[in-house]
Design a protein around this motif. Structure first.
Motif, PDB file in Angstrom:
ATOM      1  N   MET A   1      43.782  28.244  16.129  1.00 51.10           N
ATOM      2  CA  MET A   1      44.531  29.480  15.854  1.00 51.10           C
ATOM      3  C   MET A   1      45.605  29.185  14.807  1.00 51.10           C
ATOM      4  O   MET A   1      46.257  28.148  14.853  1.00 51.10           O
ATOM      5  CB  MET A   1      45.165  30.000  17.143  1.00 51.10           C
ATOM      6  N   ARG A   2      45.765  30.093  13.870  1.00 51.42           N
ATOM      7  CA  ARG A   2      46.747  29.921  12.802  1.00 51.42           C
ATOM      8  C   ARG A   2      47.476  31.247  12.607  1.00 51.42           C
ATOM      9  O   ARG A   2      46.857  32.315  12.596  1.00 51.42           O
ATOM     10  CB  ARG A   2      46.041  29.485  11.514  1.00 51.42           C
ATOM     11  N   PHE A   3      48.802  31.171  12.450  1.00 52.32           N
ATOM     12  CA  PHE A   3      49.614  32.380  12.364  1.00 52.32           C
ATOM     13  C   PHE A   3      50.221  32.534  10.972  1.00 52.32           C
ATOM     14  O   PHE A   3      50.534  31.549  10.305  1.00 52.32           O
ATOM     15  CB  PHE A   3      50.736  32.334  13.413  1.00 52.32           C
ATOM     16  N   ILE A   4      50.375  33.788  10.567  1.00 54.73           N
ATOM     17  CA  ILE A   4      51.040  34.069   9.298  1.00 54.73           C
ATOM     18  C   ILE A   4      52.536  33.807   9.458  1.00 54.73           C
ATOM     19  O   ILE A   4      53.061  33.772  10.571  1.00 54.73           O
ATOM     20  CB  ILE A   4      50.788  35.522   8.834  1.00 54.73           C
ATOM     21  N   ASN A   5      53.196  33.630   8.354  1.00 55.98           N
ATOM     22  CA  ASN A   5      54.612  33.276   8.363  1.00 55.98           C
ATOM     23  C   ASN A   5      55.477  34.528   8.523  1.00 55.98           C
ATOM     24  O   ASN A   5      55.571  35.339   7.593  1.00 55.98           O
ATOM     25  CB  ASN A   5      54.960  32.560   7.050  1.00 55.98           C
ATOM     26  N   PRO A   6      56.148  34.715   9.682  1.00 57.86           N
ATOM     27  CA  PRO A   6      56.967  35.917   9.885  1.00 57.86           C
ATOM     28  C   PRO A   6      58.123  36.038   8.906  1.00 57.86           C
ATOM     29  O   PRO A   6      58.739  37.110   8.807  1.00 57.86           O
ATOM     30  CB  PRO A   6      57.489  35.745  11.323  1.00 57.86           C
ATOM     31  N   LYS A   7      58.447  34.963   8.190  1.00 61.92           N
ATOM     32  CA  LYS A   7      59.582  35.009   7.261  1.00 61.92           C
ATOM     33  C   LYS A   7      59.232  35.668   5.931  1.00 61.92           C
ATOM     34  O   LYS A   7      60.125  35.930   5.129  1.00 61.92           O
ATOM     35  CB  LYS A   7      60.113  33.595   7.032  1.00 61.92           C
ATOM     36  N   THR A   8      57.943  35.920   5.670  1.00 64.98           N
ATOM     37  CA  THR A   8      57.574  36.652   4.450  1.00 64.98           C
ATOM     38  C   THR A   8      57.726  38.150   4.708  1.00 64.98           C
ATOM     39  O   THR A   8      57.543  38.613   5.844  1.00 64.98           O
ATOM     40  CB  THR A   8      56.127  36.344   4.033  1.00 64.98           C
ATOM     41  N   ASP A   9      58.047  38.900   3.672  1.00 66.45           N
ATOM     42  CA  ASP A   9      58.291  40.329   3.860  1.00 66.45           C
ATOM     43  C   ASP A   9      57.057  41.046   4.404  1.00 66.45           C
ATOM     44  O   ASP A   9      57.145  41.903   5.279  1.00 66.45           O
ATOM     45  CB  ASP A   9      58.773  40.973   2.558  1.00 66.45           C
ATOM     46  N   TYR A  10      55.865  40.664   3.904  1.00 64.89           N
ATOM     47  CA  TYR A  10      54.633  41.317   4.345  1.00 64.89           C
ATOM     48  C   TYR A  10      54.411  41.100   5.839  1.00 64.89           C
ATOM     49  O   TYR A  10      54.156  42.045   6.602  1.00 64.89           O
ATOM     50  CB  TYR A  10      53.439  40.780   3.551  1.00 64.89           C
ATOM     51  N   ALA A  11      54.506  39.846   6.282  1.00 59.20           N
ATOM     52  CA  ALA A  11      54.263  39.522   7.684  1.00 59.20           C
ATOM     53  C   ALA A  11      55.336  40.139   8.581  1.00 59.20           C
ATOM     54  O   ALA A  11      55.032  40.662   9.661  1.00 59.20           O
ATOM     55  CB  ALA A  11      54.225  38.007   7.868  1.00 59.20           C
ATOM     56  N   PHE A  12      56.590  40.091   8.141  1.00 58.79           N
ATOM     57  CA  PHE A  12      57.681  40.633   8.948  1.00 58.79           C
ATOM     58  C   PHE A  12      57.471  42.130   9.199  1.00 58.79           C
ATOM     59  O   PHE A  12      57.623  42.612  10.322  1.00 58.79           O
ATOM     60  CB  PHE A  12      59.019  40.387   8.248  1.00 58.79           C
ATOM     61  N   LYS A  13      57.107  42.860   8.142  1.00 57.78           N
ATOM     62  CA  LYS A  13      56.872  44.298   8.290  1.00 57.78           C
ATOM     63  C   LYS A  13      55.642  44.573   9.147  1.00 57.78           C
ATOM     64  O   LYS A  13      55.614  45.528   9.925  1.00 57.78           O
ATOM     65  CB  LYS A  13      56.716  44.940   6.918  1.00 57.78           C
ATOM     66  N   LYS A  14      54.615  43.752   9.001  1.00 60.20           N
ATOM     67  CA  LYS A  14      53.385  43.949   9.771  1.00 60.20           C
ATOM     68  C   LYS A  14      53.652  43.745  11.264  1.00 60.20           C
ATOM     69  O   LYS A  14      53.134  44.479  12.106  1.00 60.20           O
ATOM     70  CB  LYS A  14      52.303  42.990   9.292  1.00 60.20           C
ATOM     71  N   ILE A  15      54.467  42.745  11.596  1.00 60.94           N
ATOM     72  CA  ILE A  15      54.748  42.437  12.996  1.00 60.94           C
ATOM     73  C   ILE A  15      55.731  43.424  13.618  1.00 60.94           C
ATOM     74  O   ILE A  15      55.540  43.886  14.745  1.00 60.94           O
ATOM     75  CB  ILE A  15      55.290  40.999  13.124  1.00 60.94           C
ATOM     76  N   PHE A  16      56.786  43.769  12.887  1.00 58.72           N
ATOM     77  CA  PHE A  16      57.878  44.548  13.471  1.00 58.72           C
ATOM     78  C   PHE A  16      57.957  45.993  12.985  1.00 58.72           C
ATOM     79  O   PHE A  16      58.647  46.803  13.608  1.00 58.72           O
ATOM     80  CB  PHE A  16      59.218  43.864  13.191  1.00 58.72           C
ATOM     81  N   GLY A  17      57.287  46.322  11.889  1.00 63.94           N
ATOM     82  CA  GLY A  17      57.501  47.645  11.309  1.00 63.94           C
ATOM     83  C   GLY A  17      56.293  48.554  11.270  1.00 63.94           C
ATOM     84  O   GLY A  17      56.363  49.633  10.683  1.00 63.94           O
ATOM     85  N   SER A  18      55.197  48.162  11.915  1.00 68.56           N
ATOM     86  CA  SER A  18      53.999  49.006  11.895  1.00 68.56           C
ATOM     87  C   SER A  18      54.016  49.981  13.064  1.00 68.56           C
ATOM     88  O   SER A  18      54.850  49.887  13.965  1.00 68.56           O
ATOM     89  CB  SER A  18      52.741  48.132  11.958  1.00 68.56           C
ATOM     90  N   ALA A  19      53.063  50.908  13.071  1.00 68.38           N
ATOM     91  CA  ALA A  19      53.016  51.940  14.109  1.00 68.38           C
ATOM     92  C   ALA A  19      52.819  51.344  15.502  1.00 68.38           C
ATOM     93  O   ALA A  19      53.272  51.919  16.502  1.00 68.38           O
ATOM     94  CB  ALA A  19      51.894  52.923  13.796  1.00 68.38           C
ATOM     95  N   GLU A  20      52.155  50.193  15.577  1.00 66.70           N
ATOM     96  CA  GLU A  20      51.877  49.569  16.870  1.00 66.70           C
ATOM     97  C   GLU A  20      52.977  48.611  17.322  1.00 66.70           C
ATOM     98  O   GLU A  20      52.822  47.918  18.318  1.00 66.70           O
ATOM     99  CB  GLU A  20      50.553  48.793  16.776  1.00 66.70           C
ATOM    100  N   SER A  21      54.095  48.598  16.609  1.00 70.10           N
ATOM    101  CA  SER A  21      55.118  47.570  16.834  1.00 70.10           C
ATOM    102  C   SER A  21      56.325  48.047  17.631  1.00 70.10           C
ATOM    103  O   SER A  21      57.276  47.282  17.803  1.00 70.10           O
ATOM    104  CB  SER A  21      55.608  47.025  15.482  1.00 70.10           C
ATOM    105  N   LYS A  22      56.318  49.268  18.127  1.00 71.24           N
ATOM    106  CA  LYS A  22      57.548  49.803  18.725  1.00 71.24           C
ATOM    107  C   LYS A  22      58.053  48.944  19.886  1.00 71.24           C
ATOM    108  O   LYS A  22      59.228  48.572  19.918  1.00 71.24           O
ATOM    109  CB  LYS A  22      57.332  51.241  19.190  1.00 71.24           C
ATOM    110  N   ASP A  23      57.192  48.609  20.830  1.00 68.81           N
ATOM    111  CA  ASP A  23      57.626  47.803  21.972  1.00 68.81           C
ATOM    112  C   ASP A  23      58.069  46.404  21.527  1.00 68.81           C
ATOM    113  O   ASP A  23      59.008  45.832  22.098  1.00 68.81           O
ATOM    114  CB  ASP A  23      56.496  47.696  22.996  1.00 68.81           C
ATOM    115  N   ILE A  24      57.380  45.872  20.514  1.00 68.40           N
ATOM    116  CA  ILE A  24      57.755  44.555  19.975  1.00 68.40           C
ATOM    117  C   ILE A  24      59.151  44.609  19.382  1.00 68.40           C
ATOM    118  O   ILE A  24      59.991  43.737  19.630  1.00 68.40           O
ATOM    119  CB  ILE A  24      56.732  44.107  18.909  1.00 68.40           C
TER     120      ILE A  24
END
Length: 289
Positions: A1-24
């Protein structure tokens, strides 16, 4: 398993700013702003771009923006490059978000608090050892809080967070570790998989869930960041070296000036390391009326 880097703007927005991210995002903000307490019950993730409403004012681009259930606005930014005047930019973004809440004809009583949460991949406050800092308006002499303290700046300096996996205790520790270290992990750590929102963040960050196009775009962004970090570091080193050389030259000039009355130009040049031309210019300056 390999994870994207949350420190990049793309990954940060994908993890925390998408429609499925509210609870996160709720779990993340409760951990970093409210010490893990369930203060935020609900929020709305909104468009983070802040277009200027006044001609000539700068556009502002944030990573994530949310409106909490009590109408507090939270703007979240992940910053990997220590660019010039970054601290001023954070303040500008917070002030702009606060000021532009009002629609035409609305009174100041309609203004809601703004919290600017900024995560940095560099140290901002050299004299502070703790990895989190909070700033509000206070009275200078006794420290009392301004009654309408509606703008709060919260910083998380990732380099100052040095806990390893076995040392993670609080949900705050675990979220910060996720941001800082997810890219280097090969699986979800056992002491982090008991938090549903954190486990979901790992799932979103799993590269297996990305398309080849998304992965290629992410790799380009990471390479750009690494290049820029190298350029910033090189520029600082060159600046320090320039400063050292200039300081040495100034010291040589001061010594030369003291020797002008006791040695000839050739001897002064040999003693100080200055060129004969510079020594002669110093003598001419000394002899000017």
């Amino acid at each position: 398993m390999r994870f994207i880097n949350p420190k990049t703007d793309y990954a940060f927005k994908k993890i925390f700013g998408s429609a499925e991210s509210k609870d996160i995002l709720i779990s993340f903000l409760n951990a970093l702003i409210y010490d893990g307490n369930s203060t935020i019950e609900d929020l709305e993730i909104i468009n983070p771009n802040l277009p200027p409403k006044v001609e000539g004012l700068k556009d502002t681009y944030l990573d994530v923006k949310a409106k909490l259930n009590d109408s507090t606005l939270v703007i979240i930014e992940m910053q990997v490059l220590n660019v010039q005047s970054f601290g001023k930019r954070v303040l500008f973004n917070a002030a702009k978000t606060y000021a532009f809440q009002l629609q035409k004809g609305e009174g100041y009583r309609m203004l809601k608090p703004v919290i600017a949460l900024t995560l940095t991949d560099f140290e901002m406050f050299a004299n502070r050892h703790h990895f989190t800092s909070r700033f509000v308006y206070r009275e200078v002499s006794d420290g009392s809080v301004y009654p309408e303290n509606d703008i709060e700046l919260v910083f998380v300096e990732l380099p100052k967070f040095t806990k390893e996996l076995p040392e993670l205790e609080t949900i705050t520790d675990k979220w910060i570790y996720f941001i800082k270290s997810a890219r280097s992990l090969a699986s979800i750590p056992e002491n982090m998989d008991n938090i549903p929102e954190l486990q979901r963040a790992f799932e979103i960050a799993n590269q297996a869930n990305l398309t080849p196009t998304e992965l290629e775009d992410l790799e380009r962004r990471e390479m750009f960041i690494y290049d820029q970090q190298g350029a910033v570091a090189l520029g600082r080193e060159e600046g320090r070296e320039e400063g050292r050389l200039e300081g040495k030259k100034e010291e040589q000039r001061m010594i030369a000036q003291k020797l002008l009355t006791v040695l000839d130009d050739e001897a002064i040049a040999a003693t100080t390391g200055l060129s004969l031309e510079v020594v002669r210019e110093l003598r001419e300056t000394m002899n000017e009326p």
